[in-house]
Design a protein around this motif. Structure first.
Motif, short mmCIF file in Angstrom:
data_model
loop_
_atom_site.label_atom_id
_atom_site.label_comp_id
_atom_site.label_asym_id
_atom_site.label_seq_id
_atom_site.Cartn_x
_atom_site.Cartn_y
_atom_site.Cartn_z
N LYS A 170 -12.45 -8.11 12.76
CA LYS A 170 -12.02 -9.21 13.15
C LYS A 170 -10.86 -10.05 11.51
CE LYS A 170 -17.25 -10.48 13.42
NZ LYS A 170 -18.22 -10.99 12.81
N PHE A 171 -10.25 -9.16 11.18
CA PHE A 171 -8.59 -9.18 10.52
C PHE A 171 -7.77 -9.05 10.67
CE2 PHE A 171 -12.96 -9.75 8.12
CZ PHE A 171 -12.26 -10.86 7.05
N HIS A 172 -6.47 -9.12 11.20
CA HIS A 172 -5.58 -8.29 12.10
C HIS A 172 -3.87 -8.59 10.23
CE1 HIS A 172 -6.80 -8.52 15.72
NE2 HIS A 172 -7.61 -9.57 15.28
N THR A 173 -4.77 -7.53 9.37
CA THR A 173 -3.76 -7.40 8.00
C THR A 173 -3.47 -5.42 9.25
OG1 THR A 173 -5.48 -6.48 6.83
CG2 THR A 173 -4.67 -8.58 7.12
N LYS A 174 -2.49 -5.26 7.67
CA LYS A 174 -1.92 -3.57 7.87
C LYS A 174 -2.96 -2.69 7.21
CE LYS A 174 2.64 -4.26 7.18
NZ LYS A 174 4.52 -3.81 6.59
N ILE A 175 -4.05 -3.25 6.40
CA ILE A 175 -5.25 -2.60 6.17
C ILE A 175 -6.25 -2.72 6.48
CG2 ILE A 175 -7.28 -1.99 4.52
CD1 ILE A 175 -4.04 -1.84 3.40
N ALA A 176 -6.53 -3.80 8.04
CA ALA A 176 -7.49 -3.45 8.77
C ALA A 176 -6.87 -3.10 10.03
CB ALA A 176 -7.86 -5.18 9.00
N ASP A 177 -6.10 -3.44 10.17
CA ASP A 177 -4.86 -2.39 11.81
C ASP A 177 -5.11 -0.95 11.34
OD1 ASP A 177 -4.14 -5.10 12.38
OD2 ASP A 177 -2.24 -4.25 11.85
N ALA A 178 -5.02 -0.32 9.93
CA ALA A 178 -5.30 1.18 9.30
C ALA A 178 -6.69 1.55 9.49
CB ALA A 178 -4.48 1.34 8.30
N CYS A 179 -7.39 0.30 9.39
CA CYS A 179 -9.53 0.84 9.56
C CYS A 179 -9.40 1.40 10.90
CB CYS A 179 -10.15 -0.27 8.64
SG CYS A 179 -11.63 0.23 8.05
N MET A 180 -8.79 0.34 11.64
CA MET A 180 -9.35 0.54 13.29
C MET A 180 -8.99 2.09 14.04
SD MET A 180 -12.12 -2.14 13.26
CE MET A 180 -11.89 -1.69 14.92
N ASN A 195 -11.68 -10.51 -1.20
CA ASN A 195 -10.54 -10.35 -0.49
C ASN A 195 -11.03 -8.92 0.38
OD1 ASN A 195 -8.34 -9.09 1.21
ND2 ASN A 195 -6.88 -10.23 -0.51
N CYS A 196 -10.35 -8.99 1.81
CA CYS A 196 -11.02 -8.13 2.77
C CYS A 196 -10.35 -7.04 2.50
CB CYS A 196 -11.30 -8.88 4.32
SG CYS A 196 -11.67 -7.25 5.76
N ASP A 197 -9.34 -6.95 2.43
CA ASP A 197 -8.19 -5.86 2.12
C ASP A 197 -9.03 -4.75 1.04
OD1 ASP A 197 -7.05 -6.57 4.58
OD2 ASP A 197 -5.20 -6.62 3.30
N ILE A 198 -9.59 -5.28 -0.14
CA ILE A 198 -9.70 -4.35 -1.08
C ILE A 198 -10.86 -3.80 -0.76
CG2 ILE A 198 -10.54 -4.42 -3.72
CD1 ILE A 198 -8.97 -7.30 -3.84
N VAL A 199 -12.34 -4.44 -0.02
CA VAL A 199 -13.09 -3.37 0.81
C VAL A 199 -12.58 -3.18 1.51
CG1 VAL A 199 -15.37 -4.07 1.31
CG2 VAL A 199 -14.70 -5.62 0.63
N LEU A 200 -12.20 -3.10 2.71
CA LEU A 200 -11.48 -2.06 3.62
C LEU A 200 -10.77 -0.87 2.64
CD1 LEU A 200 -10.11 -4.58 6.75
CD2 LEU A 200 -13.22 -3.12 5.91
N ILE A 201 -9.27 -1.34 1.62
CA ILE A 201 -9.37 -0.24 1.24
C ILE A 201 -10.06 0.75 0.56
CG2 ILE A 201 -8.33 1.13 -0.99
CD1 ILE A 201 -5.81 -2.02 -0.08
N PHE A 202 -11.12 0.24 -0.14
CA PHE A 202 -12.56 0.92 -0.92
C PHE A 202 -13.14 2.05 0.59
CE2 PHE A 202 -16.90 0.74 -1.54
CZ PHE A 202 -16.72 1.85 -2.49
N PHE A 203 -13.43 1.14 1.28
CA PHE A 203 -13.73 1.77 2.69
C PHE A 203 -12.84 2.84 3.15
CE2 PHE A 203 -14.28 1.66 7.04
CZ PHE A 203 -15.43 3.57 7.45
N LEU A 204 -11.75 2.94 3.16
CA LEU A 204 -10.94 3.92 3.46
C LEU A 204 -10.58 5.19 3.03
CD1 LEU A 204 -7.74 2.30 5.73
CD2 LEU A 204 -9.60 3.36 6.40
N GLU A 205 -10.46 5.24 1.51
CA GLU A 205 -10.45 5.79 0.18
C GLU A 205 -11.25 6.32 0.47
OE1 GLU A 205 -8.19 3.61 -3.14
OE2 GLU A 205 -6.27 3.49 -1.64
N ASP A 206 -12.97 6.23 -0.15
CA ASP A 206 -14.03 6.65 -0.66
C ASP A 206 -15.31 6.87 0.04
OD1 ASP A 206 -12.70 6.66 -3.06
OD2 ASP A 206 -13.14 4.32 -3.70
N LEU A 207 -15.56 5.06 1.53
CA LEU A 207 -16.59 5.58 2.06
C LEU A 207 -16.18 6.54 3.31
CD1 LEU A 207 -17.56 1.97 1.56
CD2 LEU A 207 -18.29 4.54 0.16
N GLU A 208 -15.42 6.18 4.01
CA GLU A 208 -15.10 6.47 5.48
C GLU A 208 -15.81 8.14 5.96
OE1 GLU A 208 -13.02 7.74 9.56
OE2 GLU A 208 -12.61 7.90 7.65
#
Length: 140
Positions: free
Chosen positions: A46-56, A1-14
């Motif tokens: 490329k995704f339009h979820t709340k997590i993807a929105d927060a990431c952008m 799931n893309c959201d899981i990867v983006l959460i990892f990105f936001l919390e640990d990598l960004e």
């Protein structure tokens, strides 16, 4: 799931990737960090979820500052033509994404400075990306 990867990105990598991109002394480290930021930013765009929105939103705000530091000053602190081109490639993804409009409007002075400085670059690729950036900013 893309959201899981983006959460990892936001919390640990960004944050560390932004920090390394902004000023690590080793070019290879800046290049790798920027490549990873590009991949995650492109995926989030490329995704339009709340997590993807927060990431952008978060990446756009932080990335404007990175670009301002690395290519918004003459002489360019970023000596590598390839990295300057990659910075603009990632910046273009951000500028094209409507979710980043507020951050771009807030940082419009920086965006204009980045574009005006980048247009003086000797690299045709950097000038080409900058022209595309100016076109996208003017459409939004």
């Amino acid at each position: 799931n893309c959201d899981i990867v983006l959460i990892f990105f936001l919390e640990d990598l960004e944050e560390p990737l932004i920090s390394i991109s902004a000023g690590d002394s080793l070019e290879k480290c800046r290049e790798l960090a920027l490549s990873l930021l590009h991949i995650f930013t492109e995926a989030a765009s490329k995704f339009h979820t709340k997590i993807a929105d927060a990431c952008m939103v978060r990446v756009s705000s932080d990335f404007i500052d990175v670009c301002s530091q690395r290519i918004g000053v003459i002489p360019f602190p970023e000596a590598s033509e390839e990295i300057r081109t990659n910075l603009l490639d990632t910046f273009l993804i951000i500028v094209k994404d409507i979710r980043c409009a507020e951050q771009l409007n807030t940082g419009l002075g920086k965006v204009i400075t980045i574009a005006s400085r980048s247009l003086t670059d000797a690299s045709p690729q950097v000038k080409q990306r900058t022209a595309a950036l100016v076109g996208e900013v003017s459409r939004n």
